[in-house]
Each structure stands twice: as C-alpha cells, then as structure tokens.
Write an enzyme that holds these catalytic residues in place. Sequence first.
Site, PDB file in Angstrom:
ATOM      1  N   HIS A 199       0.847  -1.043  -0.040  1.00  0.00           N
ATOM      2  CA  HIS A 199       0.007  -0.077   0.132  1.00  0.00           C
ATOM      3  C   HIS A 199       0.928   1.220   0.054  1.00  0.00           C
ATOM      4  O   HIS A 199       1.590   1.584   1.190  1.00  0.00           O
ATOM      5  CB  HIS A 199      -0.844   0.133   1.294  1.00  0.00           C
ATOM      6  CG  HIS A 199      -1.867   1.092   1.108  1.00  0.00           C
ATOM      7  ND1 HIS A 199      -3.373   0.801   1.082  1.00  0.00           N
ATOM      8  CD2 HIS A 199      -2.006   2.539   1.103  1.00  0.00           C
ATOM      9  CE1 HIS A 199      -3.967   1.944   1.065  1.00  0.00           C
ATOM     10  NE2 HIS A 199      -3.054   3.025   1.194  1.00  0.00           N
ATOM     11  N   ARG A 243       3.414  16.627 -15.201  1.00  0.00           N
ATOM     12  CA  ARG A 243       2.968  17.263 -16.223  1.00  0.00           C
ATOM     13  C   ARG A 243       3.228  16.561 -17.712  1.00  0.00           C
ATOM     14  O   ARG A 243       2.484  16.854 -18.510  1.00  0.00           O
ATOM     15  CB  ARG A 243       3.145  18.541 -16.432  1.00  0.00           C
ATOM     16  CG  ARG A 243       2.616  19.388 -15.141  1.00  0.00           C
ATOM     17  CD  ARG A 243       2.831  20.913 -15.341  1.00  0.00           C
ATOM     18  NE  ARG A 243       2.521  21.531 -14.012  1.00  0.00           N
ATOM     19  CZ  ARG A 243       3.001  22.842 -13.897  1.00  0.00           C
ATOM     20  NH1 ARG A 243       3.423  23.474 -14.734  1.00  0.00           N
ATOM     21  NH2 ARG A 243       2.724  23.343 -12.625  1.00  0.00           N
ATOM     22  N   GLY A 250      -8.842   8.372  -1.854  1.00  0.00           N
ATOM     23  CA  GLY A 250      -9.533   9.572  -1.849  1.00  0.00           C
ATOM     24  C   GLY A 250     -10.321   9.511  -0.406  1.00  0.00           C
ATOM     25  O   GLY A 250     -10.515   8.454   0.087  1.00  0.00           O
ATOM     26  N   GLU A 291     -10.787   3.933   6.750  1.00  0.00           N
ATOM     27  CA  GLU A 291      -9.740   4.916   6.951  1.00  0.00           C
ATOM     28  C   GLU A 291     -10.350   6.070   7.686  1.00  0.00           C
ATOM     29  O   GLU A 291      -9.610   6.409   8.775  1.00  0.00           O
ATOM     30  CB  GLU A 291      -8.885   5.350   5.741  1.00  0.00           C
ATOM     31  CG  GLU A 291      -7.617   6.270   5.885  1.00  0.00           C
ATOM     32  CD  GLU A 291      -7.083   6.811   4.883  1.00  0.00           C
ATOM     33  OE1 GLU A 291      -7.821   6.802   3.613  1.00  0.00           O
ATOM     34  OE2 GLU A 291      -6.070   7.187   4.821  1.00  0.00           O
TER      35      GLU A 291
HETATM   36  N1  LIG Z   1      -4.060   7.741   2.660  1.00  0.00           N
HETATM   37  C1  LIG Z   1      -4.802   7.863   1.514  1.00  0.00           C
HETATM   38  N2  LIG Z   1      -6.454   7.648   1.620  1.00  0.00           N
HETATM   39  C2  LIG Z   1      -6.988   7.766   0.576  1.00  0.00           C
HETATM   40  N3  LIG Z   1      -6.390   8.211  -0.689  1.00  0.00           N
HETATM   41  C3  LIG Z   1      -5.091   8.651  -0.820  1.00  0.00           C
HETATM   42  C4  LIG Z   1      -4.192   8.483   0.539  1.00  0.00           C
HETATM   43  N4  LIG Z   1      -3.039   8.629  -0.092  1.00  0.00           N
HETATM   44  C5  LIG Z   1      -3.018   9.088  -1.428  1.00  0.00           C
HETATM   45  N5  LIG Z   1      -4.378   8.942  -1.815  1.00  0.00           N
HETATM   46  C6  LIG Z   1      -4.589   9.262  -3.134  1.00  0.00           C
HETATM   47  O1  LIG Z   1      -5.522  10.545  -3.301  1.00  0.00           O
HETATM   48  C7  LIG Z   1      -6.238  10.310  -4.395  1.00  0.00           C
HETATM   49  C8  LIG Z   1      -7.418  11.104  -4.154  1.00  0.00           C
HETATM   50  C9  LIG Z   1      -7.740  12.042  -5.363  1.00  0.00           C
HETATM   51  C10 LIG Z   1      -8.905  12.852  -5.534  1.00  0.00           C
HETATM   52  O2  LIG Z   1      -9.917  12.247  -4.935  1.00  0.00           O
HETATM   53  C11 LIG Z   1      -9.003  13.687  -6.536  1.00  0.00           C
HETATM   54  C12 LIG Z   1     -10.420  14.570  -6.463  1.00  0.00           C
HETATM   55  C13 LIG Z   1     -10.761  15.425  -7.371  1.00  0.00           C
HETATM   56  C14 LIG Z   1      -9.755  15.812  -8.505  1.00  0.00           C
HETATM   57  C15 LIG Z   1      -8.492  15.151  -8.561  1.00  0.00           C
HETATM   58  C16 LIG Z   1      -7.748  15.472  -9.587  1.00  0.00           C
HETATM   59  O3  LIG Z   1      -6.522  14.548  -9.731  1.00  0.00           O
HETATM   60  O4  LIG Z   1      -7.764  16.569  -9.972  1.00  0.00           O
HETATM   61  C17 LIG Z   1      -8.195  13.954  -7.619  1.00  0.00           C
HETATM   62  C18 LIG Z   1      -6.536   8.981  -4.521  1.00  0.00           C
HETATM   63  O5  LIG Z   1      -6.881   8.520  -5.874  1.00  0.00           O
HETATM   64  C19 LIG Z   1      -5.514   8.111  -3.850  1.00  0.00           C
HETATM   65  O6  LIG Z   1      -4.751   7.462  -4.813  1.00  0.00           O
HETATM   66 ZN   LIG Z   2      -3.838   4.827   0.674  1.00  0.00          ZN
END
Ligand SMILES: Nc1ncnc2c1ncn2[C@@H]1O[C@H](CCC(=O)c2cccc(C(=O)O)c2)[C@@H](O)[C@H]1O
Ligand SMILES: [Zn+2]
Length: 353
Positions: A27, A82, A183, A213
């Site tokens: 993870h 990017r 997320g 979580e």
């Molecule tokens: N501990 C965690 N627990 C949960 N998730 C975690 C954790 N650590 C990292 N993540 C990551 O955070 C991302 C969230 C990204 C997201 O929601 C989002 C929403 C709107 C726009 C965009 C964009 O890219 O514009 C992105 C997840 O996909 C996941 O891979």
């Molecule tokens: Zn995670």
Amino acid sequence: MTDHHIARDGAHDLHAFIAGLPKAELHVHHVGSASPRIVSALAARHPDSKVPTDPEALADYFTFTDFAHFIQVYLSVVDLIRTPEDVRLLTFEVARDMARQQVRYAELTITPWSSTRRGIDERAFMDAIEDARKAAEAELGVVLRWCFDIPGEAGLEAAEETVRLATDDRLRPEGLVSFGLGGPEIGVPRPQFKPYFDRAIAAGLRSVPHAGETTGPETVWDALNDLRAERIGHGTSSAQDPKLLAHLAEHRIALEVCPTSNIATRAVRTLDEHPLREFVEAGVPVTVNSDDPPMFGTDLNNEYAVAARLLALDEQGLAALAKNAVEASFLDADGKSRLAAEIDTYASTWLTP
Ligand SMILES: Nc1ncnc2c1ncn2[C@@H]1O[C@H](CCC(=O)c2cccc(C(=O)O)c2)[C@@H](O)[C@H]1O
Ligand SMILES: [Zn+2]
C-alpha cells in the site's frame, strides 16, 4: 552490519535488522511517494508550481490539519506531474528509494485519471510507467506492479475512465494487477462503484479498495460485499466491529495497515491508540505499509519499527510480518516462495551466532 553478532543493543540492533530485511510493500501511492529529492527535480522543471522545494519548508507544507487538507496538498503535488517524462522520472526514482530500503516487490497505487485529465496522453502515460518498471527491475532489483485506483471524490466519470484505462487491451499495462478506490470516504459511498469493480474483476484484476480509513466499519463491509475486496486499504475502523474482525480472519482478508499515515491524516489520535495489536489478536492477517511516505515523514523501515514497538516484535516477529506482505501480495506462487525464502535466509543468517 558486519559486527552485529558482537555488539547487540536492542533498539539499534532491531533497526539494523529492519534496514536489511527484504520487504514487500502493498500500500503505497505513486505521487505520494515523491521524496523531497524528487519533488525538487520536478519543481525545477515547472518553476511556476506552489510546492516548496526546500526540505524544511516541505516538512511544514506536509503537516496536515485533517484528511481533507492532506488531499488538498496531495493534489498540489499531482500538479507537478505534467509530462510523460515526469511520470517516468517519478516512477523510477520512487523505485530507487525503495531499493535503498531493501524493498524487493511493491504494488504501487497509481491514479491514471489524475494524469490523463491534466492532458498527459494515455498511451504515453502507460509507456512511461512500463518503461520505468522494466528499468527498476533490471537496474535496481525492485519488482513493481500497479494498482490503478479510482479517485472517489472525483465521481463516476473518473471511475468510468479509470476502469477503461485498466481494462482496454490496447492500453492496459503489463504490470497492472489490481483495481482500487482512494480519496475521501466521507460523502463518497463505496457501493456506487460496484459496476466498475465488477468490470475490473471480470478483466482479471484483484480488488483492493481503501475502506475504514476515515469512516466506520460499515464502509469495510461495503468494500467486502459490493466491491468484493480481497484486501482492505487501511481498514482501521474494523476494530470497532468484532464480527467484522472475525470475518476478515476467517476469510484471510489482509489489512494494509499504515500506522504513521493514520496519525498524519488524524484518522487515529496517537500511535498508542492504533488498533494494530487488536487486529493481530483477532487473527486478522496484517501487513504494514507507508502509504505516502515523504508526505507523512516516514518510510517502510520506520513503519516496521513502529509495528515492532506496538506489537513487541523481535527479529523473528519482524520476519513473519514481512512474510505476511508476501503472502497477501499478488505475486504468483513461485514469486511468493522465492521472496519468503529470501526473508527466512536473511533472518536465520542474522540470528545464527
Ligand atoms: N491515505 C490515502 N487515503 C486515500 N487516498 C489517498 C491516500 N493517499 C493518497 N491517496 C490518493 O488520493 C487520491 C485522491 C484524489 C482525488 O480524490 C481527486 C479528487 C478530485 C480531483 C482530483 C484530481 O486529480 O484532479 C483528484 C486517490 O486517488 C488516492 O490515490
Ligand atoms: Zn492509501
């Protein structure tokens, strides 16, 4: 490490044991693994970014008030990626940081939608991660596999796009083994993602959503029943439901526990209140993981040290914990037995006077 049989002082010795222990990580997020060194290299390419590059300023920047703040900062680092060359650099350099910790195998969670929606060509994205994967294996001895995750908060269009990228035969990368969901959980119910998980599972991918979580055990039940989870990302709140613990134990569903992450995002108040020990006592298979290591000021070795303290593990216990990750991984039987044997050989060499 040569004189470890002569001068043994408990904690120091255990840290040295952990540092050399061959490990698997199940993870850990792609962008969330960008170390200050990698962030600086990316920011130098894109000087208009808001992300600080100085390590001290980065430590402050990576101090979170809650989970929502964490995601906000996380997305500012996503904005640094990017071009396909950024993707390749990030991926290979993350593997380099893993190799330094004797990580032999990692399932890296990637959110391809975040990159494709920012205009990176999908074919070029897949080529960049695969190129880095092959180079990491050949040059660093780190075997990487991918988990593509839906960014839950981004809605069903992002889910559709993620499952398309994961299942289209012309795009799907060779290293892809699993399908996830990340997320925020609050306001993002798991059951709505069932059709996307069904498609991913039908295409041969394994189901590994984050659940429990930042919300209660009912989210873990949803992940099991609706998303057919084979492992659970975090699963922290499972500790509140004895029936759930018994179910996880009976069905050998491993939790991907990330102790330091849970403190950094304020999902758990203090390490001493972390339910890791309750999971072990209930017979649930546990693995320890780093999640977003530089953002949480940790690395996998430190997570093993934390687990050693919370579970009162000695070297044999740490080796068993490392083997839990091998067993719960999506390596094939041969890969599992080879890595488990490497762990056994390391531990017995260390422990034989
Ligand atoms: N501990 C965690 N627990 C949960 N998730 C975690 C954790 N650590 C990292 N993540 C990551 O955070 C991302 C969230 C990204 C997201 O929601 C989002 C929403 C709107 C726009 C965009 C964009 O890219 O514009 C992105 C997840 O996909 C996941 O891979
Ligand atoms: Zn995670």
